[in-house]
Design an enzyme around this catalytic site. Structure first.
Site, PDB file in Angstrom:
ATOM      1  N   ASP A 204      58.555  45.356  39.585  1.00  0.00           N
ATOM      2  CA  ASP A 204      59.137  44.044  39.320  1.00  0.00           C
ATOM      3  C   ASP A 204      58.007  43.043  39.210  1.00  0.00           C
ATOM      4  O   ASP A 204      57.041  43.113  39.985  1.00  0.00           O
ATOM      5  CB  ASP A 204      60.068  43.652  40.486  1.00  0.00           C
ATOM      6  CG  ASP A 204      61.323  42.946  40.010  1.00  0.00           C
ATOM      7  OD1 ASP A 204      61.266  42.270  38.977  1.00  0.00           O
ATOM      8  OD2 ASP A 204      62.360  43.067  40.702  1.00  0.00           O
TER       9      ASP A 204
ATOM     10  N   HIS B 182      56.560  37.030  32.863  1.00  0.00           N
ATOM     11  CA  HIS B 182      57.376  37.127  34.085  1.00  0.00           C
ATOM     12  C   HIS B 182      57.440  38.548  34.633  1.00  0.00           C
ATOM     13  O   HIS B 182      57.830  38.751  35.782  1.00  0.00           O
ATOM     14  CB  HIS B 182      58.795  36.618  33.804  1.00  0.00           C
ATOM     15  CG  HIS B 182      58.832  35.139  33.587  1.00  0.00           C
ATOM     16  ND1 HIS B 182      59.276  34.260  34.527  1.00  0.00           N
ATOM     17  CD2 HIS B 182      58.428  34.390  32.533  1.00  0.00           C
ATOM     18  CE1 HIS B 182      59.164  33.023  34.070  1.00  0.00           C
ATOM     19  NE2 HIS B 182      58.651  33.074  32.852  1.00  0.00           N
TER      20      HIS B 182
HETATM   21  P1  ADQ Z   1      64.881  39.221  36.760  1.00  0.00           P
HETATM   22  O1  ADQ Z   1      64.522  40.635  36.464  1.00  0.00           O
HETATM   23  O2  ADQ Z   1      66.141  38.740  36.185  1.00  0.00           O
HETATM   24  O3  ADQ Z   1      63.703  38.224  36.330  1.00  0.00           O
HETATM   25  P2  ADQ Z   1      64.879  38.297  39.689  1.00  0.00           P
HETATM   26  O4  ADQ Z   1      63.613  37.579  39.870  1.00  0.00           O
HETATM   27  O5  ADQ Z   1      65.161  39.232  40.812  1.00  0.00           O
HETATM   28  O6  ADQ Z   1      64.920  39.188  38.394  1.00  0.00           O
HETATM   29  O7  ADQ Z   1      66.148  37.337  39.586  1.00  0.00           O
HETATM   30  C1  ADQ Z   1      66.213  36.172  38.880  1.00  0.00           C
HETATM   31  C2  ADQ Z   1      67.450  35.346  39.293  1.00  0.00           C
HETATM   32  O8  ADQ Z   1      68.673  35.986  38.948  1.00  0.00           O
HETATM   33  C3  ADQ Z   1      67.532  35.033  40.781  1.00  0.00           C
HETATM   34  O9  ADQ Z   1      67.762  33.645  40.925  1.00  0.00           O
HETATM   35  C4  ADQ Z   1      68.723  35.837  41.283  1.00  0.00           C
HETATM   36  O10 ADQ Z   1      69.444  35.184  42.322  1.00  0.00           O
HETATM   37  C5  ADQ Z   1      69.582  35.940  40.042  1.00  0.00           C
HETATM   38  N1  ADQ Z   1      70.367  37.189  40.091  1.00  0.00           N
HETATM   39  C6  ADQ Z   1      69.865  38.439  40.168  1.00  0.00           C
HETATM   40  N2  ADQ Z   1      70.879  39.323  40.220  1.00  0.00           N
HETATM   41  C7  ADQ Z   1      72.035  38.640  40.196  1.00  0.00           C
HETATM   42  C8  ADQ Z   1      73.424  39.011  40.243  1.00  0.00           C
HETATM   43  N3  ADQ Z   1      73.782  40.267  40.358  1.00  0.00           N
HETATM   44  N4  ADQ Z   1      74.340  38.026  40.179  1.00  0.00           N
HETATM   45  C9  ADQ Z   1      73.943  36.743  40.078  1.00  0.00           C
HETATM   46  N5  ADQ Z   1      72.656  36.327  40.053  1.00  0.00           N
HETATM   47  C10 ADQ Z   1      71.706  37.263  40.106  1.00  0.00           C
HETATM   48  C11 ADQ Z   1      62.412  38.324  35.720  1.00  0.00           C
HETATM   49  C12 ADQ Z   1      61.447  39.356  36.313  1.00  0.00           C
HETATM   50  C13 ADQ Z   1      61.255  39.107  37.800  1.00  0.00           C
HETATM   51  C14 ADQ Z   1      60.786  37.671  38.044  1.00  0.00           C
HETATM   52  C15 ADQ Z   1      61.677  36.679  37.310  1.00  0.00           C
HETATM   53  C16 ADQ Z   1      61.107  35.263  37.370  1.00  0.00           C
HETATM   54  O11 ADQ Z   1      61.943  40.672  36.083  1.00  0.00           O
HETATM   55  O12 ADQ Z   1      60.324  40.020  38.343  1.00  0.00           O
HETATM   56  O13 ADQ Z   1      60.828  37.386  39.424  1.00  0.00           O
HETATM   57  O14 ADQ Z   1      61.806  37.022  35.937  1.00  0.00           O
HETATM   58  O15 ADQ Z   1      59.785  35.248  36.926  1.00  0.00           O
END
Ligand code: ADQ
Length: 491
Positions: free
Chosen positions: A397, A189
């Protein structure tokens, strides 16, 4: 070519009697799947009751986690000893969630130590933050081994095993060592790095070799696919063909590009409804007719939050017309607070938020709102829809699903503008966003200004192009594409 050391440090045997038999003793699927049952393995397993509330992985894999499938991983509980038998619950939809507890002493070293203290910074290009030591790496191997041993009895002959993310790089090799012949896929991911960076990690070759026990390895971007292949060529002596397949230790491995997405239609509906919710109303009342600039992230140094705060400061400094006319809300849910670099980041953000508000606030206007607790998914969906600017500026990311959620949440009649870092995987696809270099505060400030003053026709044209993409590269498509690659492997 260098051989991979398959030696895993021994797990300590738990003292006293083994755990009692668990509720899901049967390894067989409840619903037979002619093409093989899907077994998802991830570090954390979402609670069945929590699926709607959870973001990220649970939503993205909803289409793979269908009736009869099994989702295996850590329960979230730290225990005195790592479990040797899985605890299982079957949801109303027929998905079995099988979990193990991890021993406290291994958890610290595996999770906070090697996974988040070494792999996470390295794979986000932050070698300066990398902390490596052997005991942490040993614990990582021990936990991956424990996952394999506990999962082994649950695997049926035709099952497809789909492993997720950097916490489980060595799991496939452990399963093979236990005699598992099933097709195994792995999806990363987060980003992958070129050899000049991966070689910084002392066990780089061992880890690459362990990962090559999979049949299919998937990445978010073409850059990540290439970086992995370059490492495999250099460190494993791989010779990939035109289809990105190579042979390692007698096994054929296929490297694929399968970018993750969201359930865009569902998210649009959620945002439409959320726009009329009590939270959205409170937000609107608090803003009056000021524009909202919104950031939603985990509180993580990969997300570029200090740089983003600075960019907002530059916006107010360079374009005084936006003072009192905008509010920036940054939701940054605390994460991994046991890791030192995350504690440092939090203090840094507290300071910068204070600096900006001290500098630009008026007695009846505070420019920056900053909160570090998680916010409910439907409230976020409503805030996205209200926001004139979605600010997604990670330093690196894998994908960044917030960028896709922001687009899906917009009102087509009056859409907001996405300001997106070129270093998010999403930037490969979402090219109609305002693409920025997050290290350049003035450039990000200029993009915010451009978005705030952008005419409706241009906002709509950009939105339509972006929405078409977000509706195309969905979570459903991601699951279908990856599993099709895995099913295509001769069993
Ligand atoms: P994450 O680094 O966690 O995931 P991201 O893809 O931006 O990052 O977010 C995942 C989920 O978490 C989204 O549904 C978002 O809405 C939710 N989220 C983020 N911040 C939040 C907050 N402050 N409060 C509530 N909900 C929040 C990892 C990788 C990413 C990749 C994903 C999926 O780092 O690059 O996109 O996995 O593969």
């Amino acid at each position: 070519m260098p051989k991979v050391a398959a030696v895993t440090p021994k797990r300590k045997k738990p003292p006293g009697p083994r755990q009692p038999p668990e509720t899901c003793a049967s390894p067989r699927p409840l619903v037979a799947h002619p093409a093989g049952r899907v077994i998802i393995v991830s570090n954390r397993v979402p609670a069945p009751s929590d699926k709607a509330a959870a973001g990220g992985l649970a939503v993205a894999l909803a289409d793979a986690a269908t009736a009869g499938s099994l989702w295996f991983g850590w329960s979230g509980k730290r225990a005195e000893e790592t479990s040797t038998v899985a605890q299982c619950i079957t949801s109303d939809e027929g998905v079995t969630y099988a979990t193990i507890d991890i021993a406290e002493r291994d958890y610290q070293k595996f999770y906070n130590g090697f996974a988040n203290g070494a792999l996470w910074p390295l794979l986000h290009y932050r070698t300066g933050l990398l902390r490596f030591n052997r005991p942490d790496y040993d614990a990582y191997r021990i936990v991956n081994r424990a996952f394999a041993e506990t999962l082994r009895p649950l695997i049926g002959p035709d099952d497809l095993i789909w492993i997720h993310d950097y916490q489980l790089f060595t799991l496939a090799a452990e399963l093979r060592a236990l005699g598992v012949q099933n097709r195994i896929g792995f999806f990363l991911h987060i980003p992958f790095v070129p050899p000049s960076l991966l070689q910084v990690l002392p066990p780089a070759i061992e880890m690459l070799g362990a990962l090559s026990a999979c049949d299919v390895i998937g990445f978010q971007t073409q850059g990540d696919v290439q970086a992995f292949l370059d490492n495999a060529i250099l460190m494993l002596g791989a010779a990939p063909n035109a289809e990105n397949c190579f042979v390692y230790e007698g096994r054929k491995i296929r490297v694929v590009l399968t970018p993750i997405g969201i359930d865009a239609k569902k998210f649009t509906l959620l945002a439409e409804r959320a726009a009329h919710s009590a939270d959205a109303k409170r937000m609107s009342e608090s803003l009056g007719n000021r524009a909202l600039v919104l950031g939603v992230d985990r509180l993580d140094y990969s997300k570029g939050l200090p740089q983003r705060f600075d960019a907002f400061g530059r916006l107010l400094y360079t374009y005084p017309q936006h003072r009192r006319a905008v509010n920036f809300l940054q939701i940054a849910a605390r994460s991994r607070q046991e890791v030192g670099s995350y504690q440092t980041l939090r203090r840094e953000l507290d300071r910068r938020a204070g600096d900006i508000n001290g500098e630009f606030s008026d007695f009846d206007w505070v420019p920056l709102r900053y909160m570090t607790h998680p916010v409910k998914r439907n409230a976020i969906a409503g805030f996205y829809r209200r926001a004139k600017i979605g600010l997604v500026t990670p330093l690196r990311d894998g994908m960044n699903l917030v960028a896709k959620e922001y687009i899906a949440a917009q009102d087509p009649a009056d859409p907001g503008v996405l300001v997106l870092s070129r270093f998010a995987g999403a930037a490969d696809e979402l090219t109609e966003a305002l693409i920025v270099n997050p290290f350049d505060a003035d450039a990000v400030a200029n993009a915010m200004h451009q978005g705030l003053v952008m005419p409706l026709a241009e906002r709509q044209a950009r939105y339509e192009a972006l929405a078409a993409k977000v509706n195309h590269t969905t979570a459903q498509r991601f699951c279908a594409e990856f599993l099709a690659y895995l099913r295509a492997v001769a069993s």
